[in-house]
Write a protein that holds these residues in place. Sequence first.
Motif, PDB file in Angstrom:
ATOM      1  N   LEU A   1     -20.602  57.992  -7.764  1.00  0.00           N
ATOM      2  CA  LEU A   1     -20.630  57.838  -9.229  1.00  0.00           C
ATOM      3  C   LEU A   1     -19.163  57.157  -9.642  1.00  0.00           C
ATOM      4  O   LEU A   1     -19.238  56.764 -10.831  1.00  0.00           O
TER       5      LEU A   1
ATOM      6  N   LEU B   1     -20.697  65.277 -15.787  1.00  0.00           N
ATOM      7  CA  LEU B   1     -20.475  64.014 -14.920  1.00  0.00           C
ATOM      8  C   LEU B   1     -19.834  62.923 -15.407  1.00  0.00           C
ATOM      9  O   LEU B   1     -19.089  62.454 -14.805  1.00  0.00           O
TER      10      LEU B   1
ATOM     11  N   GLY C   1     -17.219  62.859 -12.989  1.00  0.00           N
ATOM     12  CA  GLY C   1     -18.053  61.646 -12.180  1.00  0.00           C
ATOM     13  C   GLY C   1     -17.055  60.868 -11.372  1.00  0.00           C
ATOM     14  O   GLY C   1     -17.231  60.371 -10.398  1.00  0.00           O
TER      15      GLY C   1
END
Lengths: 348, 319
Positions: free
Chosen positions: B277, B267, B271
């Motif tokens: 995010l 992530l 992200g």
Amino acid sequence: MSSRMKNIIVPILAVLLGIIVGTIIMLITGYDAGAAFIALWDGAFGDIYYTGETIRQVTPYILAGLAVGFAFKTGLFNIGVEGQLIVGWLAAVWVGVAFELPKFIHLPLAVLAAAAAGALWAFIPGLLKAKFRVHEVIVTIMMNYIALHVANYIIRTVLSEKSDRTADVFPSASLRSPFLEGLTDYSRLHWGIIVALICVFIMWFILEKTSRGYELKAVGFNQHASEYAGMSVKSNIILSMVISGAFAGLAGAMEGLGTFGYASIRGGFTGVGFDGIAVALLGGNTPIGIILAAVLFGSLKVGALNMPLEAGVPNELVDIIIALIVFFVAASYMIRIFIDRIGKKGAK
Amino acid sequence: MSLMDILSIVIPSTMLWAAPLIFTALGGTFSERSGVVNIGLEGLMVIGAFTAIVFNLTFADVFGDMTPWVSLVAAMVVGGLFSVIHAVASITFRADQTVSGVAINLLAVGVSLFLVKFMYDKGQTDIIQKGFSKVDIPILSDIPILGKIFFSNTYYTSYVAIIIAFIAWYVIFKTPFGLRLRSVGEHPMAADTMGINVTKIRYIAVILSGALGGIGGGIYAQSITSDFSHATISGQGFMALAAMIFGKWHPLGAMGAALFFGFAQSLSIIGSSLPFLENIPNVYLLIAPYVLTILALTGFIGRADAPKASGVPYIKGNR
């Protein structure tokens, strides 16, 4: 043979063994070992410039060694010197770029900020060890990575506009010295070495001349006995980590205010913190031993940079030798048995 | 972007980053279960990565498409051999296990970079041509929905890692060897009294940790970085150590933690391309594994306790 003699001979033998194995590696890989060691010597002491660079490198090594050694005395393994160094570096530079003050206030303030930041970073594992009996080795390793990423984030967002380094610290917060630079043919030697030597004295004084130091050592020798004697093991553990972290933070200040004069985004660790473990171990956690070991490792590291140029040998050879020295000191049981055997033969 | 699209990006990426962590964390589990602290995992991964890349570059013509797998075997063997140094120091010579681990880490970086310069005359190797590559797993990837999320655009190594984790669980908890391993790590004197060879079990455990750490490094280098330099392995070994602790010294727990840390790592990289995010600074994802591990140790997420004899050399006859 007395144990005192052994304590001196073991590190010397460890260094010799490290150098011997390093030599064997060079012989096997076909490098010219003689030329390599001459290049190493020249690179560390062959010229006043190199000597200046060596002393510069020795400075953070002394402080990192003190940090590891001080915690060792209380029976704690502070493997988080690297992280404490990074936050110290960041704090020193932060103070260095944020204000402009007269030098006699600004410089001490920046140095103290580094010590405070390092102390805070070491306080957390100390507290967790004292309160929850969490092993400090794991927590300090984790704190290293948290320090690395948080410092990178602050440098990128707070201390610069998405740049990968901060501005230079104001001259009023700098440890740089045109005098020392001139003396050593424009090396990056700075006043930090004085700070490091003062800290060596402080460590010796705390441990040997104060009752608090006596308590810290007592806890290192036997926690139960200290508890029984009415000492607070918990507060001594926390205090030991805090002082250790302060030394580590100061090592960061040496880099931030002296050698570089700024802080930058890092992909990985400086390595100084881990080399500090080597320094403390080899120096037997004693103030004088730490100075000698820091000089040895500092000159090895700086001298190594000359090895590829002058002898065509990769400078990583020195990293191998340092690792082997750590290994041999750690496995000193082997060396002690060896000394005992020799001693017995001599007696017959 | 639909949830389906997000999952089919995030899950394969998580598995990619988790595979090396799973292997290395399992290695750590074996070693610590036997009572030997191994913070040299980072160094063992470095050695594994180095061996795999060098082997891959040298023998790509001989083994063809099988090269990355054969290289993994080489990384396993060399990782196992390298860990013997740690075993000798910490078991036979009663060295401080943490210090010996530090020496392993320093030595691994020194030796591998020295050899890279010796062999290639430069600081990093060439890029390998035959790395692990993304595949759609036959049959399984045709399963509706699940196939697209779990079995498409993924790597075989991730599945091997999960299978090995179950094997490790079986070995540690269901076999005589596993019982001996755990008893040696909890109470070596009692184990010794029962006729178990403490030294032998600990040697085997440390060598297993080296072999698994070597595989972890080999996977990382051959699926993520594709070459070897000083920055190839930068903290994955310590993250695996964290996964082992977060997983409470249990193989399946370690696997779960490794998957979770792999999720956080992936992530932090992808992200910014995900809708919800993109505004969160990735520093939180970067430090999440370490913060969580500290919390787990402290007892906020169920207390994690190490095997009792972990870190203590066994000296026969000592009480």
